[in-house]
Design an enzyme around this catalytic site. Structure first.
Site, PDB file in Angstrom:
ATOM      1  N   ASP A  52       8.295 -38.912 -26.917  1.00  0.00           N
ATOM      2  CA  ASP A  52       8.273 -39.405 -25.491  1.00  0.00           C
ATOM      3  C   ASP A  52       7.519 -40.722 -25.351  1.00  0.00           C
ATOM      4  O   ASP A  52       8.194 -41.741 -24.991  1.00  0.00           O
ATOM      5  CB  ASP A  52       7.863 -38.313 -24.493  1.00  0.00           C
ATOM      6  CG  ASP A  52       8.530 -37.098 -24.323  1.00  0.00           C
ATOM      7  OD1 ASP A  52       9.465 -36.841 -23.566  1.00  0.00           O
ATOM      8  OD2 ASP A  52       8.437 -36.345 -25.416  1.00  0.00           O
ATOM      9  N   GLU A  77       9.983 -42.522 -17.530  1.00  0.00           N
ATOM     10  CA  GLU A  77       9.663 -41.380 -17.070  1.00  0.00           C
ATOM     11  C   GLU A  77       8.002 -40.966 -17.405  1.00  0.00           C
ATOM     12  O   GLU A  77       7.117 -40.524 -16.561  1.00  0.00           O
ATOM     13  CB  GLU A  77      10.170 -40.204 -17.672  1.00  0.00           C
ATOM     14  CG  GLU A  77       9.783 -38.843 -17.612  1.00  0.00           C
ATOM     15  CD  GLU A  77      10.436 -37.475 -17.629  1.00  0.00           C
ATOM     16  OE1 GLU A  77      11.428 -37.949 -18.747  1.00  0.00           O
ATOM     17  OE2 GLU A  77      10.351 -36.500 -17.276  1.00  0.00           O
ATOM     18  N   ASP A 144      14.856 -42.858 -19.734  1.00  0.00           N
ATOM     19  CA  ASP A 144      14.397 -41.317 -20.103  1.00  0.00           C
ATOM     20  C   ASP A 144      13.999 -41.571 -21.622  1.00  0.00           C
ATOM     21  O   ASP A 144      14.955 -41.255 -22.226  1.00  0.00           O
ATOM     22  CB  ASP A 144      15.065 -40.291 -19.493  1.00  0.00           C
ATOM     23  CG  ASP A 144      14.333 -38.908 -19.392  1.00  0.00           C
ATOM     24  OD1 ASP A 144      13.501 -38.846 -20.015  1.00  0.00           O
ATOM     25  OD2 ASP A 144      14.813 -38.046 -18.809  1.00  0.00           O
ATOM     26  N   THR A 149      13.091 -32.731 -22.900  1.00  0.00           N
ATOM     27  CA  THR A 149      11.919 -32.553 -23.838  1.00  0.00           C
ATOM     28  C   THR A 149      12.113 -31.089 -24.365  1.00  0.00           C
ATOM     29  O   THR A 149      11.678 -30.679 -25.526  1.00  0.00           O
ATOM     30  CB  THR A 149      10.919 -32.938 -23.151  1.00  0.00           C
ATOM     31  OG1 THR A 149      11.037 -34.196 -22.658  1.00  0.00           O
ATOM     32  CG2 THR A 149       9.749 -33.074 -24.237  1.00  0.00           C
ATOM     33  N   SER A 289      19.533 -31.554 -21.445  1.00  0.00           N
ATOM     34  CA  SER A 289      19.813 -32.958 -21.243  1.00  0.00           C
ATOM     35  C   SER A 289      20.893 -33.633 -20.704  1.00  0.00           C
ATOM     36  O   SER A 289      22.009 -32.813 -20.339  1.00  0.00           O
ATOM     37  CB  SER A 289      19.214 -33.424 -22.663  1.00  0.00           C
ATOM     38  OG  SER A 289      20.495 -33.523 -23.507  1.00  0.00           O
ATOM     39  N   LYS A 292      24.899 -33.185 -21.467  1.00  0.00           N
ATOM     40  CA  LYS A 292      26.275 -32.583 -20.655  1.00  0.00           C
ATOM     41  C   LYS A 292      27.134 -33.671 -20.567  1.00  0.00           C
ATOM     42  O   LYS A 292      28.244 -33.483 -20.287  1.00  0.00           O
ATOM     43  CB  LYS A 292      25.200 -31.753 -19.554  1.00  0.00           C
ATOM     44  CG  LYS A 292      24.794 -30.657 -19.879  1.00  0.00           C
ATOM     45  CD  LYS A 292      24.220 -29.805 -18.728  1.00  0.00           C
ATOM     46  CE  LYS A 292      22.886 -30.284 -18.215  1.00  0.00           C
ATOM     47  NZ  LYS A 292      21.762 -30.390 -19.377  1.00  0.00           N
ATOM     48  N   LYS A 306      25.046 -29.064 -11.251  1.00  0.00           N
ATOM     49  CA  LYS A 306      23.374 -28.872 -11.433  1.00  0.00           C
ATOM     50  C   LYS A 306      23.134 -28.618  -9.940  1.00  0.00           C
ATOM     51  O   LYS A 306      23.255 -29.532  -9.010  1.00  0.00           O
ATOM     52  CB  LYS A 306      22.742 -30.021 -11.916  1.00  0.00           C
ATOM     53  CG  LYS A 306      21.160 -29.610 -11.714  1.00  0.00           C
ATOM     54  CD  LYS A 306      20.376 -30.877 -12.577  1.00  0.00           C
ATOM     55  CE  LYS A 306      18.888 -30.534 -12.557  1.00  0.00           C
ATOM     56  NZ  LYS A 306      17.974 -31.411 -12.878  1.00  0.00           N
ATOM     57  N   ASP A 318      17.205 -39.518 -14.915  1.00  0.00           N
ATOM     58  CA  ASP A 318      17.885 -38.352 -15.495  1.00  0.00           C
ATOM     59  C   ASP A 318      19.486 -38.181 -15.336  1.00  0.00           C
ATOM     60  O   ASP A 318      20.303 -37.212 -15.713  1.00  0.00           O
ATOM     61  CB  ASP A 318      17.235 -36.900 -14.937  1.00  0.00           C
ATOM     62  CG  ASP A 318      16.122 -36.292 -15.293  1.00  0.00           C
ATOM     63  OD1 ASP A 318      15.796 -36.573 -16.441  1.00  0.00           O
ATOM     64  OD2 ASP A 318      15.292 -35.888 -14.459  1.00  0.00           O
TER      65      ASP A 318
HETATM   66  N1  LIG Z   1      12.248 -27.758 -11.234  1.00  0.00           N
HETATM   67  C1  LIG Z   1      13.227 -28.818 -11.473  1.00  0.00           C
HETATM   68  N2  LIG Z   1      14.651 -28.664 -11.117  1.00  0.00           N
HETATM   69  C2  LIG Z   1      15.499 -29.304 -11.294  1.00  0.00           C
HETATM   70  N3  LIG Z   1      15.436 -30.328 -12.390  1.00  0.00           N
HETATM   71  C3  LIG Z   1      14.044 -30.173 -13.135  1.00  0.00           C
HETATM   72  C4  LIG Z   1      12.995 -29.590 -12.444  1.00  0.00           C
HETATM   73  N4  LIG Z   1      11.936 -29.962 -13.542  1.00  0.00           N
HETATM   74  C5  LIG Z   1      12.330 -30.802 -14.067  1.00  0.00           C
HETATM   75  N5  LIG Z   1      13.641 -31.103 -13.663  1.00  0.00           N
HETATM   76  C6  LIG Z   1      14.435 -32.250 -14.657  1.00  0.00           C
HETATM   77  O1  LIG Z   1      15.459 -31.605 -15.419  1.00  0.00           O
HETATM   78  C7  LIG Z   1      15.402 -32.303 -16.724  1.00  0.00           C
HETATM   79  C8  LIG Z   1      15.888 -31.586 -17.562  1.00  0.00           C
HETATM   80  O2  LIG Z   1      17.103 -31.392 -17.527  1.00  0.00           O
HETATM   81  P1  LIG Z   1      18.084 -30.274 -18.182  1.00  0.00           P
HETATM   82  O3  LIG Z   1      19.633 -30.387 -17.919  1.00  0.00           O
HETATM   83  O4  LIG Z   1      17.883 -30.650 -19.571  1.00  0.00           O
HETATM   84  O5  LIG Z   1      17.510 -28.801 -18.070  1.00  0.00           O
HETATM   85  S1  LIG Z   1      17.659 -27.813 -19.306  1.00  0.00           S
HETATM   86  O6  LIG Z   1      16.260 -27.906 -20.119  1.00  0.00           O
HETATM   87  O7  LIG Z   1      18.769 -27.649 -19.884  1.00  0.00           O
HETATM   88  O8  LIG Z   1      17.239 -26.441 -18.348  1.00  0.00           O
HETATM   89  C9  LIG Z   1      14.278 -32.888 -16.808  1.00  0.00           C
HETATM   90  O9  LIG Z   1      14.193 -33.824 -17.648  1.00  0.00           O
HETATM   91  P2  LIG Z   1      13.179 -34.174 -18.760  1.00  0.00           P
HETATM   92  O10 LIG Z   1      11.706 -33.987 -18.216  1.00  0.00           O
HETATM   93  O11 LIG Z   1      13.479 -35.403 -19.289  1.00  0.00           O
HETATM   94  O12 LIG Z   1      13.338 -33.205 -19.997  1.00  0.00           O
HETATM   95  C10 LIG Z   1      13.490 -32.954 -15.557  1.00  0.00           C
HETATM   96  O13 LIG Z   1      13.544 -34.134 -15.029  1.00  0.00           O
HETATM   97 MG   LIG Z   2      14.994 -36.339 -18.061  1.00  0.00          MG
END
Ligand SMILES: Nc1ncnc2c1ncn2[C@@H]1O[C@H](COP(=O)(O)OS(=O)(=O)O)[C@@H](OP(=O)(O)O)[C@H]1O
Ligand SMILES: [Mg+2]
Length: 381
Positions: A52, A77, A144, A149, A289, A292, A306, A318
């Protein structure tokens, strides 16, 4: 829009995303085979890794050198807080090494390397320079460094997402998807295969030979996909770029719908209800991520929904690159009220109505937004 507007920005953005995808692949391989200490928890308990920070430093350095350190605005980020703590000294030195190793490869991707190896403070400065908060005026790069991650540390899907916002509108979108091969069943299967047969998968010469970079420019009505380059190969433009397009499936029974893997990030039972209402009959494809959005832009899936918990504010990094890719490839992306997402109001998608609905076409989109209207009041959201 002027035909050649943003061409330089797009060219540099695609090249730098290729460059950092190769960094990510190396770090993910190392992380899975040897070194769990490369993962750290942020204050909100979400994971952050050597990759990252390294990706953010490399992208920030290249963009700053190309477009001018004084004038550039980057919204990204990661910050240097956790990395600057005394107990993170090892991690910081890994980041500095990873950044320098990566930048040494820059000429292969048609980019400039630094004249001298970057020192610790230069790497920290490059990461720290990305503190812009965006907004409606001027140009802002939005990054990002590793989106998804969790997927990255699990050996699964993740993305590097880079976008350019000009006067509040996303004008360039670039998504690096290092684990997204040419076939959609990789989205579902490859993480499991990797875990079940890690040695076999890594020993295989074809294991690394997958992944792509998608890119587009606002108003072009075109989106493109290039394969990643491997080994000592140079990135030679246009690098076998292929036009991509959304799927033409309109029948909900045939449509594939994607959503986040983690229930904490999106309400799975609410989307299951919507799916039922509109007649989606396939199981949801749960993928980490912005891959999608990539799946919809290239016709491997039709829908992404979402619905985060109340109070969570979606961040622009994001979504920016993925939204533009879906739109220029022929799809529709709005909030759950059917309004366009607003990237002009700082780091958050302020004013977002309930959730996000991205579709390959208008008909599916209308059905889903209609289903949200019909079922929201009776949901507990
Ligand atoms: N509580 C909550 N609710 C909604 N979204 C959140 C939440 N916490 C984090 N994030 C953001 O979601 C990013 C990851 O999304 P994903 O679609 O990859 O989620 S998942 O890992 O498949 O569940 C993730 O991005 P990255 O941190 O870059 O991985 C976050 O920005
Ligand atoms: Mg993200």
């Amino acid at each position: 829009m002027e035909r050649n507007k943003y061409d330089l920005e797009l060219n540099v953005a695609v090249r730098v995303v290729h460059l950092v995808c190769s960094l990510c692949q190396k770090v993910q391989k190392q992380l899975l085979s040897t070194n769990p200490h490369q993962v750290k928890s942020k204050d909100d308990d979400s994971p952050v890794t050597v990759a990252d920070w390294s990706v953010q430093a490399v992208v920030s350095w290249i963009l700053s050198e190309t477009f001018g350190r004084q004038s550039i605005s980057i919204v990204a980020e990661e910050d240097v807080h956790a990395l600057s703590k005394p107990e993170s000294a090892n991690l910081l030195s890994m980041v500095v090494n990873t950044v320098n190793e990566c930048l040494r490869e820059a000429p292969r991707f048609g980019l400039k390397s630094p004249v001298e190896v970057l020192g610790t403070s230069q790497v920290l400065n490059a990461i720290d320079r990305c503190k812009s908060v965006g907004g409606p005026v001027g140009k802002h790069w939005v990054l990002d460094p590793i989106d998804g991650t969790l997927g990255f540390v699990r050996g699964n899907q993740y993305a590097v997402a880079l976008a350019l916002i000009d006067k509040g509108e996303v004008v360039i979108g670039v998504l690096g998807c290092p684990n997204y091969a040419m076939k959609k069943n990789w989205l579902v299967n490859h993480g499991q295969q990797y875990r079940v047969m890690p040695e076999l998968s890594m020993a295989s010469p074809t294991w690394m030979e997958k992944g792509c970079v998608l890119y587009t420019k606002r108003g072009s009505c075109e989106a493109w996909k290039q394969p990643l380059v491997f080994g000592d190969t140079n990135l030679v433009w246009p690098n076998s770029a292929k036009l991509i397009r959304v799927s033409s499936v309109e029948d909900p029974a045939l449509a594939t719908f994607c959503e986040p893997v983690e229930e904490a990030n999106s309400n799975h039972s609410f989307t299951a209800g919507l799916a039922n209402t509109v007649g989606l009959s396939k199981q949801p494809l749960r993928v980490h991520s912005m891959v999608k959005y990539a799946a919809i832009a290239q016709g491997d899936a039709e829908i992404f929904m979402k619905f985060a918990r109340a109070g969570y504010k979606e961040k622009i990094w994001d979504h920016a690159a993925g939204v533009l890719l879906v739109q220029e490839a022929g799809g529709v992306v709005t909030d759950a009220g059917g309004h366009p997402l607003n990237f002009s109001r700082g780091i958050y998608l302020e004013g977002l109505d309930r959730g996000i609905v991205a579709c390959s076409g208008v008909k599916l989109h209308e059905k889903l937004v209609g289903a949200v209207y019909a079922s929201w009041d009776s949901s507990n959201l």
